[in-house]
Design a protein around this motif. Sequence first.
Motif, mmCIF file in Angstrom:
data_model
loop_
_atom_site.group_PDB
_atom_site.id
_atom_site.type_symbol
_atom_site.label_atom_id
_atom_site.label_comp_id
_atom_site.label_asym_id
_atom_site.label_seq_id
_atom_site.Cartn_x
_atom_site.Cartn_y
_atom_site.Cartn_z
ATOM 1 N N GLN A 134 -2.787 -2.935 -5.181
ATOM 2 C CA GLN A 134 -2.256 -2.772 -3.832
ATOM 3 C C GLN A 134 -2.753 -3.891 -2.919
ATOM 4 O O GLN A 134 -3.822 -4.469 -3.126
ATOM 5 C CB GLN A 134 -2.666 -1.407 -3.272
ATOM 6 C CG GLN A 134 -1.998 -0.244 -3.981
ATOM 7 C CD GLN A 134 -2.563 1.094 -3.558
ATOM 8 O OE1 GLN A 134 -3.717 1.401 -3.812
ATOM 9 N NE2 GLN A 134 -1.747 1.899 -2.895
ATOM 10 N N VAL A 156 -9.950 0.772 3.434
ATOM 11 C CA VAL A 156 -10.405 0.693 2.051
ATOM 12 C C VAL A 156 -11.889 1.036 2.005
ATOM 13 O O VAL A 156 -12.672 0.553 2.837
ATOM 14 C CB VAL A 156 -10.163 -0.711 1.466
ATOM 15 C CG1 VAL A 156 -10.616 -0.781 0.014
ATOM 16 C CG2 VAL A 156 -8.697 -1.095 1.580
ATOM 17 N N CYS A 180 -8.024 2.539 -1.752
ATOM 18 C CA CYS A 180 -7.278 2.654 -0.501
ATOM 19 C C CYS A 180 -7.227 4.126 -0.092
ATOM 20 O O CYS A 180 -6.837 4.980 -0.884
ATOM 21 C CB CYS A 180 -5.857 2.115 -0.667
ATOM 22 S SG CYS A 180 -5.762 0.345 -1.008
ATOM 23 N N TRP A 208 -4.974 4.234 -8.388
ATOM 24 C CA TRP A 208 -4.765 5.218 -7.336
ATOM 25 C C TRP A 208 -3.926 6.347 -7.923
ATOM 26 O O TRP A 208 -3.442 6.254 -9.057
ATOM 27 C CB TRP A 208 -4.063 4.579 -6.133
ATOM 28 C CG TRP A 208 -2.692 4.080 -6.451
ATOM 29 C CD1 TRP A 208 -1.507 4.743 -6.317
ATOM 30 C CD2 TRP A 208 -2.338 2.781 -6.984
ATOM 31 N NE1 TRP A 208 -0.457 3.964 -6.723
ATOM 32 C CE2 TRP A 208 -0.930 2.760 -7.137
ATOM 33 C CE3 TRP A 208 -3.085 1.651 -7.335
ATOM 34 C CZ2 TRP A 208 -0.265 1.658 -7.620
ATOM 35 C CZ3 TRP A 208 -2.405 0.551 -7.836
ATOM 36 C CH2 TRP A 208 -1.013 0.550 -7.969
ATOM 37 N N ASP A 251 0.842 -1.206 0.000
ATOM 38 C CA ASP A 251 0.000 0.000 0.000
ATOM 39 C C ASP A 251 0.873 1.251 0.000
ATOM 40 O O ASP A 251 0.638 2.180 -0.769
ATOM 41 C CB ASP A 251 -0.913 0.008 1.235
ATOM 42 C CG ASP A 251 -1.770 -1.238 1.316
ATOM 43 O OD1 ASP A 251 -2.248 -1.689 0.257
ATOM 44 O OD2 ASP A 251 -1.952 -1.778 2.426
ATOM 45 N N SER A 288 -3.921 -4.080 0.272
ATOM 46 C CA SER A 288 -5.183 -3.958 1.004
ATOM 47 C C SER A 288 -6.378 -4.037 0.077
ATOM 48 O O SER A 288 -7.408 -4.626 0.424
ATOM 49 C CB SER A 288 -5.209 -2.645 1.794
ATOM 50 O OG SER A 288 -4.241 -2.659 2.815
ATOM 51 N N LEU A 289 -6.269 -3.437 -1.103
ATOM 52 C CA LEU A 289 -7.360 -3.529 -2.064
ATOM 53 C C LEU A 289 -7.556 -4.975 -2.515
ATOM 54 O O LEU A 289 -8.696 -5.453 -2.641
ATOM 55 C CB LEU A 289 -7.071 -2.628 -3.261
ATOM 56 C CG LEU A 289 -8.133 -2.609 -4.363
ATOM 57 C CD1 LEU A 289 -9.485 -2.188 -3.804
ATOM 58 C CD2 LEU A 289 -7.721 -1.688 -5.495
ATOM 59 N N ARG A 335 -2.721 4.848 5.257
ATOM 60 C CA ARG A 335 -1.739 3.792 5.034
ATOM 61 C C ARG A 335 -0.631 3.831 6.078
ATOM 62 O O ARG A 335 -0.036 4.873 6.335
ATOM 63 C CB ARG A 335 -1.139 3.916 3.629
ATOM 64 C CG ARG A 335 -2.133 3.712 2.517
ATOM 65 C CD ARG A 335 -1.522 3.965 1.153
ATOM 66 N NE ARG A 335 -1.105 5.349 0.986
ATOM 67 C CZ ARG A 335 -0.519 5.827 -0.111
ATOM 68 N NH1 ARG A 335 -0.269 5.014 -1.122
ATOM 69 N NH2 ARG A 335 -0.172 7.091 -0.191
ATOM 70 N N CYS A 345 -4.384 -0.351 6.456
ATOM 71 C CA CYS A 345 -4.962 0.574 5.482
ATOM 72 C C CYS A 345 -6.474 0.426 5.496
ATOM 73 O O CYS A 345 -6.993 -0.698 5.597
ATOM 74 C CB CYS A 345 -4.407 0.300 4.082
ATOM 75 S SG CYS A 345 -5.026 1.417 2.806
#
Length: 691
Positions: free
Chosen positions: A325, A354, A359, A689, A298, A327-328, A364, A352
């Motif tokens: 990423q 979401v 994110c 992002w 992230d 977390s996504l 982060r 993180c």
Amino acid sequence: MDLTTWPQISTINQKNYYTEYLKRDDQILPLRLIQEARRSVLADKMISRDRDRNFPQANDPDADGQDVDMDDEGIDDGAEVESDQDISGSKVIVIHPGSQNLRIGLASDALPKTVPMAIARRWKNSESEEDGGEPSPKRRRLDDGTQVEHSKMFGDDFAKQYNQMCADLKIHMRANKRRVLPNSKELIVNYNKRAPPDEIPTHNDPMQIDWTEIPKDPKNAPGFVCGKEALRIPDNSNPRYKLFWPMKHGWLNEADYKSKRDLYEDFSTIIEEAIKSQLGLRKKRDWGQYSCVFVIPDLYERDYVTSSLDMLMRDFGFKQVSLIQESLAATFGAGLITCCVVDVGSQKTSICCVEEGLCIENSRLNLKYGGADVTETFIKMMLFDHFPYEEIDLRRRYDFLLAEELKAKVCTMNEQDISPQLFDFHLRAFGQDTRKYNFKTYDEVLLAPQGYYEPALFDTSEKLKGRRKLIGPSRDLYDDSYNDPTSAAQSTVIELIAPPLPTNGHTNGDGANGTSTPAGEKKSMNLLPKLAEAGRASASAVGTPAPDDDDTAMPAEDEKAAESVMAPSLRDDVLPVMPLDQAILTSIYQAARGDERKMREYVEKIMVIGGGAQIPGFHVFLEQRLKERRPGWAKDILIGAPPRELDPQFVIWKGGSIFGKLRSSSDSWIGRMEYDRLGARLLAYKCMWAW
């Protein structure tokens, strides 16, 4: 007379100046290719529809001449019309590198293949023989080389803190009406002192290890060995092999390499060998038929992302590559839309928030501790209490695997399990008979994982070693400014543990008397005691939420001060560590930006993943710690595990495989032709992002 026959061009009138350069999508190559692909797919659909109308078939549902709704046809927004194999994911490779393990597999696979992120290369000495064979964790020795007594083996600071934690746990257990024997610690120490091992002949041991065979002739010995086979090379092999880990603490491992080229070569070689051995794609020329989803952190570093993309496109020759990423990807794997993802890995912990497939940048966090620190701390505590296998050295390959096995076997965070217990293990070393050890444990099994909430317990003295030795921070192409991504939450951590800002002309390393701090001390900062005190405090600096119910927004001047500490000169000299519960609240606070409704929404959906969180009772203990910090939210805080009984270690990879099979993700694919023309500049248009 004029000095040239070229006509003189008058100055442009600034009042009437106007241009359309790069103001339309058809002027930008990545966007133009997407539009052309959409038109091509639409044209193919229309041709197919006309053909069906002119030559209707008996079983054709549209033979009656009805118009086909193009929106219902599932028109692909990507660069090409995908075949059934592409849609099923059999032509998509998902790669998730970590500090200790590499997860890799086809998107059509149910679970990934796990490969140690290690490579053994021919070297003059093995890693356990370097630095004079000093064991890890380091133990104090007297001037004559003899070892000091166990109570002072790791220094007075560790002994004092460990004894204090033991006393606090005893008081806590008595307050909760749990039975505590007054001499429990003495019982296990006395047992471990007089517990000799039992030797088992090799022919009587059915669980012998398959060691990696090295040819006796050095000329026939391979130059390198990757993956699990690398961990099973004997330490005293002939020729010698040294184990390298290209990633360490979530960063590229600059400390163990002499050049940037060697570092990236090992990183590339491990992934390449994993594709060949685990996926069965032996011929590199076939890789051009495959797409690749590459999972990145992230809070990434631009040099790592661009170098990895270049490796995948040019060295491996994949058809197309997409980045996602961690977390996504975790939310894709768990099937959640909004949540706070807590990924506890081997050597780093990332947090993180979401929301709706994005994110939240300011939330982060990347903390430099994980399951490997728990393993080392557990071994230190056991040695402190006279562990019968006193020669254990985590730099030896078989001892490292043994320590990981013991941690997974005996560590717990359930308070009701704390009592003197008897365990055993088998030590299998190359060329030696198997030895069976019996040992007892008491509170070590709970106090070692508690380092997540008392980071001062972990040894972080060498985690910044070699930082920025080979790879400098990324700089903007136009104004030469540092442009590695930052976040307000990470700035809060740095601000909390950073030394005072320079005053009266002194630098951050200057003391009160104007003397400069030595370089080694400056990097370690000796700030963990300060952090531990801050973790117990009721409130913390720069926007970290207090444990009461008062939610106040971060002042603008404090927020600017927090961002200012992220300058590379300071950011790379301060190791980001913070108690896990405090870090989660900090991330949520920065994601919600003071909105209490949002904060409650995030604390209701905290998902903990990663191999470092597989300790029994981890979720319950973390939930209780969060409720103690925020008693007003006790009814709302909920720690959840990934749904569908999915292994927490594989959630991120699983999310990457789901993402790779989605038609709607086609805008993020980077093709070979456009990459050859634009290079890493494509990321500004292809990332999901703000690049």
